[in-house]
Design an enzyme around this catalytic site. Structure first.
Site, mmCIF file in Angstrom:
data_model
loop_
_atom_site.group_PDB
_atom_site.id
_atom_site.type_symbol
_atom_site.label_atom_id
_atom_site.label_comp_id
_atom_site.label_asym_id
_atom_site.label_seq_id
_atom_site.Cartn_x
_atom_site.Cartn_y
_atom_site.Cartn_z
ATOM 1 N N GLU A 434 0.825 -1.346 -0.116
ATOM 2 C CA GLU A 434 -0.114 -0.190 -0.250
ATOM 3 C C GLU A 434 0.691 1.219 0.130
ATOM 4 O O GLU A 434 1.641 1.220 1.351
ATOM 5 C CB GLU A 434 -1.372 0.211 0.836
ATOM 6 C CG GLU A 434 -1.659 -1.008 1.384
ATOM 7 C CD GLU A 434 -2.811 -1.152 2.408
ATOM 8 O OE1 GLU A 434 -2.797 -0.231 3.555
ATOM 9 O OE2 GLU A 434 -3.142 -2.552 2.026
ATOM 10 N N CYS A 468 -2.290 8.861 2.809
ATOM 11 C CA CYS A 468 -1.800 8.190 1.443
ATOM 12 C C CYS A 468 -3.028 8.955 0.438
ATOM 13 O O CYS A 468 -2.447 8.527 -0.823
ATOM 14 C CB CYS A 468 -1.779 6.879 1.670
ATOM 15 S SG CYS A 468 -3.027 5.769 2.008
HETATM 16 P P1 NAD Z 1 8.626 5.223 4.357
HETATM 17 O O1 NAD Z 1 8.135 4.146 2.808
HETATM 18 O O2 NAD Z 1 9.460 5.724 4.176
HETATM 19 O O3 NAD Z 1 8.442 3.850 5.647
HETATM 20 C C1 NAD Z 1 7.166 2.591 5.392
HETATM 21 C C2 NAD Z 1 8.070 1.949 6.045
HETATM 22 O O4 NAD Z 1 8.731 1.031 5.645
HETATM 23 C C3 NAD Z 1 8.175 2.116 7.766
HETATM 24 O O5 NAD Z 1 8.022 1.379 8.769
HETATM 25 C C4 NAD Z 1 9.863 2.230 7.319
HETATM 26 O O6 NAD Z 1 10.577 1.974 8.729
HETATM 27 C C5 NAD Z 1 10.065 1.173 6.081
HETATM 28 N N1 NAD Z 1 10.783 1.418 5.292
HETATM 29 C C6 NAD Z 1 11.863 1.892 5.012
HETATM 30 N N2 NAD Z 1 12.604 1.946 3.999
HETATM 31 C C7 NAD Z 1 12.858 0.712 3.807
HETATM 32 C C8 NAD Z 1 13.483 -0.936 2.519
HETATM 33 N N3 NAD Z 1 14.360 -0.949 1.701
HETATM 34 N N4 NAD Z 1 12.969 -1.909 3.395
HETATM 35 C C9 NAD Z 1 11.826 -2.360 4.587
HETATM 36 N N5 NAD Z 1 11.117 -1.236 4.878
HETATM 37 C C10 NAD Z 1 11.589 -0.139 4.717
HETATM 38 O O7 NAD Z 1 6.903 5.596 4.568
HETATM 39 P P2 NAD Z 1 6.738 7.138 5.227
HETATM 40 O O8 NAD Z 1 7.263 7.856 4.984
HETATM 41 O O9 NAD Z 1 7.053 6.154 6.887
HETATM 42 O O10 NAD Z 1 4.964 6.608 4.747
HETATM 43 C C11 NAD Z 1 4.663 7.793 3.766
HETATM 44 C C12 NAD Z 1 4.008 6.672 3.078
HETATM 45 O O11 NAD Z 1 3.027 5.997 3.084
HETATM 46 C C13 NAD Z 1 3.712 7.778 2.083
HETATM 47 O O12 NAD Z 1 3.662 8.168 0.138
HETATM 48 C C14 NAD Z 1 1.701 7.103 2.336
HETATM 49 O O13 NAD Z 1 1.469 7.819 1.349
HETATM 50 C C15 NAD Z 1 2.340 6.277 1.490
HETATM 51 N N6 NAD Z 1 1.074 5.172 2.797
HETATM 52 C C16 NAD Z 1 0.668 4.834 1.936
HETATM 53 C C17 NAD Z 1 -0.938 3.774 2.336
HETATM 54 C C18 NAD Z 1 -1.814 3.257 1.396
HETATM 55 O O14 NAD Z 1 -2.826 3.093 2.117
HETATM 56 N N7 NAD Z 1 -1.881 3.511 0.455
HETATM 57 C C19 NAD Z 1 -0.833 3.921 3.947
HETATM 58 C C20 NAD Z 1 -0.134 5.213 4.493
HETATM 59 C C21 NAD Z 1 0.467 6.135 4.184
#
Ligand code: NAD
Length: 662
Positions: A434, A468
């Site tokens: 997501e 998001c």
């Molecule tokens: P992010 O991608 O930086 O981090 C998300 C998660 O992934 C965190 O737990 C982080 O520690 C982990 N992570 C980071 N790099 C990783 C890697 N290389 N491998 C595995 N895990 C890793 O996102 P964020 O900035 O924390 O959150 C915001 C983003 O999430 C925005 O893009 C938002 O749109 C999206 N989001 C999407 C939904 C949806 O339902 N589509 C819902 C909420 C947030």
């Protein structure tokens, strides 16, 4: 919580004191935890809350620490950029304890034998037991695993006293009634090997992450990061525990999840406070998320048993065709911080109900909320090995994703989702992502501009725009452009920006400091391309991560503000001449999460929305999700489904049965 015997281990009195101190300080002075040697010596020799009072030297404490490390109960920690080596315990994992169990065991280690009444009073700073029954329930649980034992009553004594039988009495072996001394977790304890470990320098590998309050930048708490080696151990334990969990009657799993929902409800205010403190989400919105997640949990509890029940699809006289749904095994869920309850529970609850084990990595920006969710699940009866927290940032997430889990469910940005796909390619595991969005809204020429502007403002600025599916681009029919823009600016200016703990606040700080810079860069680019800021446009000059609710008009379609995710309180507006132009511009994006159309004409809205390549179509609403409907982004917004029947099936594997009696 599990009734399986904990890996038995015996402790010297010194080791018990040092371990008790580490357990106590982790909870009562989290800012100063892990502890330096000096702090630990002081903690051991403290005159209050210790029985007996002791005066250990540094050497005594060092020796005890060495013993704890050799027994798999302690770790050395060196935070990035710091020279001082600190010390932490790992009893939750090594002895499989939840927070309540830690509190009881810790106080027993620090103060020796006690009654349950004494324990209730003395654990107050660690864990809130609601009643004596709760304490006794935990004592009983620990006793079944050999971690506590009721002592024989002394003459005239009414209440039984409880002790920790792991602790050797002044040089004697561990008290009778406890578990038979046996190998500590880790390698078998041959005296030679143990001696070898004691001589070898201990690896310094663990780090901690700092949880900071985005409203003022202050340190809330340091939390120890899960190391790569620990992920492998957690996975092994989850894998061993999962078949037993899956073999339980679904009604038992339902009961545990119901218990979780009850605890979340009972502790909603504390949970909301924690979330607000670490993410900056206004307190009203934290509370609203917890209330709303309760409805989702109720839906899962009611429907998962039906969705995963075996189905006979053809029952002929000579053959039968059936489908059964089996849990996938061990699920890795890597979570986001912006809606930590929704995102966490959308994976945790259906995955657990369907019989999976879950390794759950909360976002580093909502770690405390995530740990709380795991604690509530354990207290509600989900075995500690079946759901386990993995703590850390991106590197830890990458380690978890690279481990031999059976399914990866991740909520995060497109960049992270892409790296997860690359990391799992070739492993043939299911991946559900997501990801981000850049949702557009189209305001047609027949709207009530005031009402449309109120909805758009809500969609753009709720949770400080950190959703998001927030509205990040608005296309407004040129005939209503001026009236709509004026109403939108007025709506943005009515928002109360301020202290997120205040009930009146609509917009708090951004959760991540670096996002303020991202928004500034997007705005600079938009202005350079002819855009005009009508309200907001600046970072707010105070400690923490603040930005004004911002409306920018006449934004060129090539501007970053109209193309890349902003994830903040800023919205770009552009006028369009007709529906065709609106459809073209709304669809001009790599994302495909949602799109909204505001019009009085339902048929017109449905015509437009049907032509857009998005997973969520909104008519006169936006930024909405519902557990009864599938949640699935397209293209850069993700792959796979959560929520609804389809989302539950993310966490099971179908088996097709071709049954011919012969
Ligand atoms: P992010 O991608 O930086 O981090 C998300 C998660 O992934 C965190 O737990 C982080 O520690 C982990 N992570 C980071 N790099 C990783 C890697 N290389 N491998 C595995 N895990 C890793 O996102 P964020 O900035 O924390 O959150 C915001 C983003 O999430 C925005 O893009 C938002 O749109 C999206 N989001 C999407 C939904 C949806 O339902 N589509 C819902 C909420 C947030």
């Amino acid at each position: 919580m599990t009734d399986a015997p904990a890996p038995p281990v015996t402790l010297t009195a010194e080791e018990a004191r040092v371990l008790g101190c580490l357990m106590e300080k982790a909870v009562t002075t989290p800012d100063a935890y892990p502890l330096s040697l000096n702090a630990l010596v002081n903690a051991c020799n403290q005159h209050t809350n210790r029985e007996p009072v002791v005066s250990y030297t540094e050497e005594t404490v060092e020796r005890a620490l060495e013993g704890l490390r050799a027994k798999g109960l302690g770790r050395r920690v060196k935070a990035t950029g710091q020279r001082v080596v600190k010390h932490r315990h790992v009893v939750e994992d090594a002895l499989r304890l939840d927070a309540a169990e830690c509190a009881v065991l810790g106080v027993l280690l620090l103060r020796g034998a006690q009654t349950s009444g004494e324990l209730k009073g003395r654990t107050e700073r660690w864990h809130r037991f609601r009643s004596l029954d709760d304490v006794e329930e935990v004592l009983g649980r620990l006793a079944r695993r050999g971690l506590t034992a009721a002592l024989p009553r002394r003459p005239g004594q009414k209440e039984p006293r409880w002790a920790c039988p792991l602790v050797e009495e002044a040089g004697a072996p561990a008290a009778a009634g406890g578990p038979a001394p046996a190998p500590a977790p880790g390698p078998p304890p041959s005296p030679e090997a143990d001696g070898e470990r004691r001589r070898a320098p201990q690896p310094v590998a663990a780090h901690s992450i700092e949880v900071r309050n985005p409203a003022d930048g202050t340190l809330v708490r340091s939390v120890a990061v899960t190391e790569p080696g620990e992920i492998a151990q957690k996975l092994a334990r989850a894998r061993a525990a999962q078949p037993r969990w899956a073999a339980r009657d679904v009604a038992e799993r339902v009961e545990a999840v119901r218990g979780f929902a009850r605890l979340l409800d009972a502790e909603a205010e504390e949970c909301a406070g924690t979330t607000t403190c670490e993410t900056g989400k206004p307190i009203r919105q934290s509370r609203a998320e917890i209330r709303a997640v309760a409805e989702r949990i109720a839906w899962y509890v009611e429907h998962v048993p039906r969705i995963v029940a075996p189905r006979t699809v053809t029952a002929g006289p000579s053959f039968e065709e059936r489908i059964t749904y089996e849990p996938v095994g061990v699920v890795a869920h890597v979570s986001a911080w912006n809606y930590p309850y929704f995102v966490g529970c959308n994976a945790l609850v259906p995955a657990l109900l369907a019989g999976n084990a879950v390794l759950y990595k909360p976002s580093e920006h909502a770690t405390l909320t995530g740990l709380r969710l795991v604690d509530l699940l354990h207290r509600a009866g989900v075995p500690v090995d079946v759901v386990q927290a993995v703590v850390g940032g991106g590197a830890t997430g990458a380690e978890l994703v690279a481990s031999e889990v059976d399914l990866v469910s991740l909520t995060g940005s497109y960049a992270t989702g892409r790296s997860v796909l690359v990391a799992t390619a070739g492993r043939m595991v299911r991946v559900q992502l997501e990801l981000g969005g850049k949702d557009p809204a189209y305001v047609c020429d027949d709207v009530d501009v005031e009402a449309a502007a109120r909805s758009v403002a809500e969609g753009a600025f709720y949770n400080c725009g950190q959703s998001c599916s927030a509205i990040e681009r608005v296309y407004v029919h040129e005939t209503v452009r001026d009236g709509f823009v004026a109403a939108l600016v007025a709506a943005a200016e009515r928002l109360r920006v301020g202290d997120p703990t205040d009930d009146a606040t609509d917009v708090g700080p951004l959760a991540r400091a670096e996002q303020v810079g991202v928004i500034e860069a997007q705005l600079a680019d938009a202005l350079a391309r002819g855009g005009r800021v009508l309200t907001g446009g600046r970072r707010i000059d105070r400690p923490g991560n603040w930005f004004e609710p911002t409306v920018v008009v006449d934004v060129d379609e090539r501007a970053e503000l109209m193309r890349a995710e902003s994830f903040g309180p800023v919205v770009g507006v552009a006028a369009v001449r007709n529906d065709e132009e609106a459809i073209r511009r709304m669809g001009d994006t790599e994302f495909g999460l949602g799109a909204a159309v505001f019009t009085r004409d339902r048929a017109r809205a449905e015509r437009i929305l049907a032509r857009l390549d998005v997973g969520n179509a909104y008519w006169n609403t936006a930024d909405r999700s519902c557990v009864r409907l599938p949640w699935a982004g397209r293209r850069h917004s993700g792959t796979g489904v959560s929520m609804s029947d389809a989302g539950v099936r993310t966490f099971v594997r179908e088996k097709a049965w071709h049954l011919f009696p012969g």
